[in-house]
Write a protein that holds these residues in place. Sequence first.
Motif, PDB file in Angstrom:
ATOM      1  N   PRO A  74      40.020  69.818  62.712  1.00  0.00           N
ATOM      2  CA  PRO A  74      39.794  68.503  62.500  1.00  0.00           C
ATOM      3  C   PRO A  74      40.634  67.524  62.171  1.00  0.00           C
ATOM      4  CG  PRO A  74      40.454  70.064  60.732  1.00  0.00           C
ATOM      5  CD  PRO A  74      40.227  70.852  61.986  1.00  0.00           C
ATOM      6  N   ASP A  75      40.295  66.365  62.257  1.00  0.00           N
ATOM      7  CA  ASP A  75      41.375  65.410  62.735  1.00  0.00           C
ATOM      8  C   ASP A  75      42.434  65.567  64.199  1.00  0.00           C
ATOM      9  OD1 ASP A  75      40.945  64.204  60.521  1.00  0.00           O
ATOM     10  OD2 ASP A  75      42.036  65.955  59.322  1.00  0.00           O
ATOM     11  N   LEU A  76      41.886  65.836  64.970  1.00  0.00           N
ATOM     12  CA  LEU A  76      41.832  66.029  66.735  1.00  0.00           C
ATOM     13  C   LEU A  76      43.454  67.048  66.294  1.00  0.00           C
ATOM     14  CD1 LEU A  76      41.633  61.609  67.433  1.00  0.00           C
ATOM     15  CD2 LEU A  76      40.445  63.828  68.212  1.00  0.00           C
ATOM     16  N   ALA A  77      43.432  67.966  65.638  1.00  0.00           N
ATOM     17  CA  ALA A  77      44.908  68.176  65.759  1.00  0.00           C
ATOM     18  C   ALA A  77      44.868  70.030  66.877  1.00  0.00           C
ATOM     19  CB  ALA A  77      44.803  69.422  64.684  1.00  0.00           C
ATOM     20  N   ASP A  78      45.789  69.744  67.376  1.00  0.00           N
ATOM     21  CA  ASP A  78      45.488  70.585  68.487  1.00  0.00           C
ATOM     22  C   ASP A  78      46.705  72.312  68.238  1.00  0.00           C
ATOM     23  OD1 ASP A  78      45.852  72.064  70.984  1.00  0.00           O
ATOM     24  OD2 ASP A  78      47.607  70.848  71.644  1.00  0.00           O
ATOM     25  N   LEU A  79      45.638  73.346  67.861  1.00  0.00           N
ATOM     26  CA  LEU A  79      46.155  74.351  66.909  1.00  0.00           C
ATOM     27  C   LEU A  79      46.588  75.424  68.634  1.00  0.00           C
ATOM     28  CD1 LEU A  79      43.950  74.836  64.182  1.00  0.00           C
ATOM     29  CD2 LEU A  79      45.803  74.171  64.471  1.00  0.00           C
TER      30      LEU A  79
END
Length: 176
Positions: A74-79
């Motif tokens: 979510p929220d353009l996160a980069d995991l």
Amino acid sequence: MERMTSREVYRNNWMTVREDTVRREDGSEGIYGVVDKPTYALIVPMDGDRLHLVDQFRYPLGLRRWEFPQGTAPDLADLDPLELAARELREETGLRAGSMVELGLLDVAPGVSSQRGRVYLATELTEGEHEREHEEQDMRTAWFGRAEVESMIARNEITDAQSIAAYTLLCFHERR
């Protein structure tokens, strides 16, 4: 090709759209509209000869579609891709994998999007409660035999390009 200018024209919690002015190799100029989305994970959950699929309404198509679990943070996160894969599997299906093997890398629509996806084979599965996001409230899941998945592809019941490509990567992996 050289990017000369770039401007964001749209943004939400899942994507941005930008328009770039570019200079081609011959010196001429042009524009590109680009959809930027973070890397996604697609998971092929397999138990013996069974594959686990999810069914959900895909608004742009106006249709429900069977596909492998997949998504972005979510929220353009980069995991971390492996962490994202475990999260998506748990979120959409409730399944937890004892083993995750990367099968390959997919480019979604390289003519219009920068998004890429990592495909994982999930095995040694245990069941639990799903943790779906609000947007996934209509999602259903089910196990299908391999022959049925192939029939669903042939009957155009599975048309998600990433899921079909992931199934192909699974077949290649099994032949090694």
